[in-house]
Design an enzyme around this catalytic site. Structure first.
Site, mmCIF file in Angstrom:
data_model
loop_
_atom_site.group_PDB
_atom_site.id
_atom_site.type_symbol
_atom_site.label_atom_id
_atom_site.label_comp_id
_atom_site.label_asym_id
_atom_site.label_seq_id
_atom_site.Cartn_x
_atom_site.Cartn_y
_atom_site.Cartn_z
ATOM 1 C CG HIS A 1 -45.214 -23.840 120.806
ATOM 2 N ND1 HIS A 1 -45.438 -25.186 121.063
ATOM 3 C CD2 HIS A 1 -45.396 -23.673 119.477
ATOM 4 C CE1 HIS A 1 -45.729 -25.790 119.924
ATOM 5 N NE2 HIS A 1 -45.717 -24.892 118.954
ATOM 6 C CD GLN B 1 -36.289 -33.150 127.176
ATOM 7 O OE1 GLN B 1 -35.527 -32.898 128.088
ATOM 8 N NE2 GLN B 1 -37.595 -33.106 127.310
ATOM 9 C CG HIS C 1 -47.507 -25.702 127.401
ATOM 10 N ND1 HIS C 1 -47.758 -26.870 126.728
ATOM 11 C CD2 HIS C 1 -48.577 -25.508 128.211
ATOM 12 C CE1 HIS C 1 -48.920 -27.364 127.125
ATOM 13 N NE2 HIS C 1 -49.432 -26.556 128.016
ATOM 14 C CE LYS D 1 -41.139 -25.241 124.123
ATOM 15 N NZ LYS D 1 -42.590 -25.130 124.366
ATOM 16 C CE1 TYR E 1 -43.740 -28.611 121.255
ATOM 17 C CE2 TYR E 1 -44.347 -30.917 121.051
ATOM 18 C CZ TYR E 1 -44.703 -29.603 121.240
ATOM 19 O OH TYR E 1 -46.011 -29.269 121.407
ATOM 20 N NE ARG F 1 -51.085 -32.706 122.934
ATOM 21 C CZ ARG F 1 -50.914 -33.671 123.839
ATOM 22 N NH1 ARG F 1 -50.248 -33.429 124.949
ATOM 23 N NH2 ARG F 1 -51.398 -34.874 123.626
ATOM 24 N NE ARG G 1 -33.372 -42.787 96.114
ATOM 25 C CZ ARG G 1 -32.188 -42.388 96.544
ATOM 26 N NH1 ARG G 1 -31.429 -43.214 97.245
ATOM 27 N NH2 ARG G 1 -31.737 -41.182 96.283
ATOM 28 C CG ASP H 1 -52.743 -26.978 128.544
ATOM 29 O OD1 ASP H 1 -51.822 -26.892 129.382
ATOM 30 O OD2 ASP H 1 -52.584 -27.470 127.413
#
Length: 183
Positions: free
Chosen positions: A118, A46, A62, A71, A131, A59, A23, A168
């Site tokens: 990051h 979150q 941050h 994270k 995340y 990106r 599977r 950024d």
């Protein structure tokens, strides 16, 4: 899961143990007991996702301060060059960066502690990054530093059509972040 300490203190690569059959496979990505055994926080409150239609999208870098967060980052589609930078002045790895490839194919996750910035650059089109964070996003605590800071000299992959947000591009250099309280 297999936990591998990285050159930045507290940053851990986590490889899943996939149980396969006809599977496909099944694997845990978070287990509070296993995380605790490795000194990691597993109380994520979150979960967010970043979808990036084009390769070369960058990106970051941050972090949140003073409302710090742990994270857990993984790629669910595509691939990214994932970068962390140690911002903790009392750390032996302060000001150093480390990168690894996270992809939907390698299923690797990266655990990032507070005080570590990051960012990532997509290596493939249609890349999606998931995340999990231990603290909710707080706009007033959103911080970052420049992806191209000469003091960091991050060896980003070549990208002829690199895409970076205006926000950024305007982030400060590491030297200008010294007054950020990180905890």
């Amino acid at each position: 899961m297999r936990f591998s300490a990285q050159p930045i203190a507290g940053v851990v690569a986590i490889d899943i143990d996939a149980h396969s059959d006809e599977r496909g496979f099944f694997a845990r990505t978070i287990c509070a007991e296993q995380f605790a055994a490795h000194g990691l926080v597993a109380g994520f409150v979150q979960h967010s996702v970043s979808w990036n239609p084009r390769a070369g999208t960058l990106r970051g870098l941050h972090f949140q301060a003073p409302q710090a967060e742990h994270k857990l980052v993984r790629v669910t589609r595509g691939a990214v060059f994932d970068v962390v930078v140690d911002l903790r002045r009392d750390s032996a790895s302060y000001g150093r960066w480390h990168a690894l490839e996270l992809s939907a194919d390698n299923h690797r996750q990266l655990y990032i502690p507070p005080g570590v910035a990051h960012g990532f650059q997509t290596l493939l089109p249609d890349s999606e990054v998931a995340y999990a964070m231990s603290a909710p996003f707080c706009a007033a605590a959103a911080r970052g530093l420049r992806w191209d800071d000469p003091a960091l000299a991050i060896a980003w992959p070549a990208a002829p059509d690199r895409i970076i947000s205006a926000r950024d591009r305007e982030l400060p250099l590491l030297a200008d972040c010294l007054d950020y309280p990180l905890a």
